[in-house]
Design a protein around this motif. Structure first.
Motif, PDB file in Angstrom:
ATOM      1  N   VAL A  72      -9.279   3.726   0.821  1.00  0.00           N
ATOM      2  CA  VAL A  72      -9.674   3.214   1.910  1.00  0.00           C
ATOM      3  C   VAL A  72      -8.713   4.209   3.026  1.00  0.00           C
ATOM      4  CG1 VAL A  72      -9.888   1.574   3.931  1.00  0.00           C
ATOM      5  CG2 VAL A  72     -10.204   1.060   1.469  1.00  0.00           C
ATOM      6  N   SER A  85     -14.755  -1.741  -0.305  1.00  0.00           N
ATOM      7  CA  SER A  85     -13.891  -2.198  -1.310  1.00  0.00           C
ATOM      8  C   SER A  85     -14.526  -3.177  -2.157  1.00  0.00           C
ATOM      9  CB  SER A  85     -12.656  -3.041  -0.713  1.00  0.00           C
ATOM     10  OG  SER A  85     -11.958  -2.268  -0.011  1.00  0.00           O
ATOM     11  N   LEU A 151      -7.057   1.108  -3.936  1.00  0.00           N
ATOM     12  CA  LEU A 151      -7.799   1.341  -2.844  1.00  0.00           C
ATOM     13  C   LEU A 151      -6.921   1.687  -1.556  1.00  0.00           C
ATOM     14  CD1 LEU A 151     -10.209  -1.742  -3.482  1.00  0.00           C
ATOM     15  CD2 LEU A 151     -10.594   0.800  -2.929  1.00  0.00           C
ATOM     16  N   GLU A 152      -5.674   1.048  -1.461  1.00  0.00           N
ATOM     17  CA  GLU A 152      -4.664   1.111  -0.626  1.00  0.00           C
ATOM     18  C   GLU A 152      -3.701   2.186  -0.698  1.00  0.00           C
ATOM     19  OE1 GLU A 152      -3.177  -2.716   0.136  1.00  0.00           O
ATOM     20  OE2 GLU A 152      -5.118  -3.720   1.100  1.00  0.00           O
ATOM     21  N   SER A 158      -7.365  -2.288   2.691  1.00  0.00           N
ATOM     22  CA  SER A 158      -8.745  -2.693   1.899  1.00  0.00           C
ATOM     23  C   SER A 158      -9.361  -3.887   2.091  1.00  0.00           C
ATOM     24  CB  SER A 158      -8.538  -2.554   0.254  1.00  0.00           C
ATOM     25  OG  SER A 158      -8.020  -3.474  -0.062  1.00  0.00           O
TER      26      SER A 158
END
Length: 174
Positions: A72, A85, A151-152, A158
């Motif tokens: 993200v 997500s 994702l982070e 996220s």
């Protein structure tokens, strides 16, 4: 009539995973019933080697291919981050399932090909697939943490856990 909509996206994902995992057991029961009369005995060495090679390949491939998330971007709006997500988690879950299921499909093909021991090949293949699914498909805390970490990884948030705990999108929105 009672509403049977899952209470959260996490519950919907678990229901999907349970259904996919159960389907292999149902297929196994069908294969065993087909092979019950002549599928016993010792399977040929080449069939065992193919099954072992497929299992080793899956153990190596699933972690490499099955956990590819697009991080993200910092500053992404919360609703967009939640949506992407959750979508990425769902699509990679299906990918990991397909990869884990491959060993079961190989074992069933082998079971139907060999003259003896087909039942054992099918049972072992489905058992290995179920273990791989439990480790890499079932949305447990370890898997969710791993997904959130990727994702982070670029500093964006996220909101994955929030997305998992919220109601799943309605079919009209999906």
């Amino acid at each position: 009539m009672a509403d049977h909509t899952p209470s959260s996206f996490r519950q919907a994902l678990r229901t999907l995973c349970a259904a996919l995992m159960a389907s292999l057991v149902i297929i196994l029961v069908a294969i065993v019933s087909i092979l019950a009369s002549d599928g016993t005995g010792t399977p040929p060495v080449w069939a065992i080697a193919v099954l072992v090679a497929a299992a080793v390949a899956e153990v190596a491939v699933i972690p490499v291919i099955g956990y590819r998330f697009v991080p993200v971007v910092p500053g992404t709006a919360e609703d967009e981050a939640r949506r992407t997500s959750a979508s990425q988690l769902q699509s990679t879950t299906i990918l990991r399932f397909a990869l884990a299921e491959a060993i079961a499909l190989v074992s069933i093909a082998l079971a139907l090909t060999v003259d003896a021991g087909g039942i054992y090949l099918a049972i072992v293949g489905v058992a290995v697939a179920e273990v791989l699914m439990f480790l890499h498909v079932w949305p447990n805390e370890r898997l969710i943490s791993r997904a959130q970490e990727v994702l982070e990884s670029e500093g964006g948030r996220s909101y994955l856990r929030e997305a998992l705990d919220s109601p799943p999108p309605s079919r009209s929105q999906a």
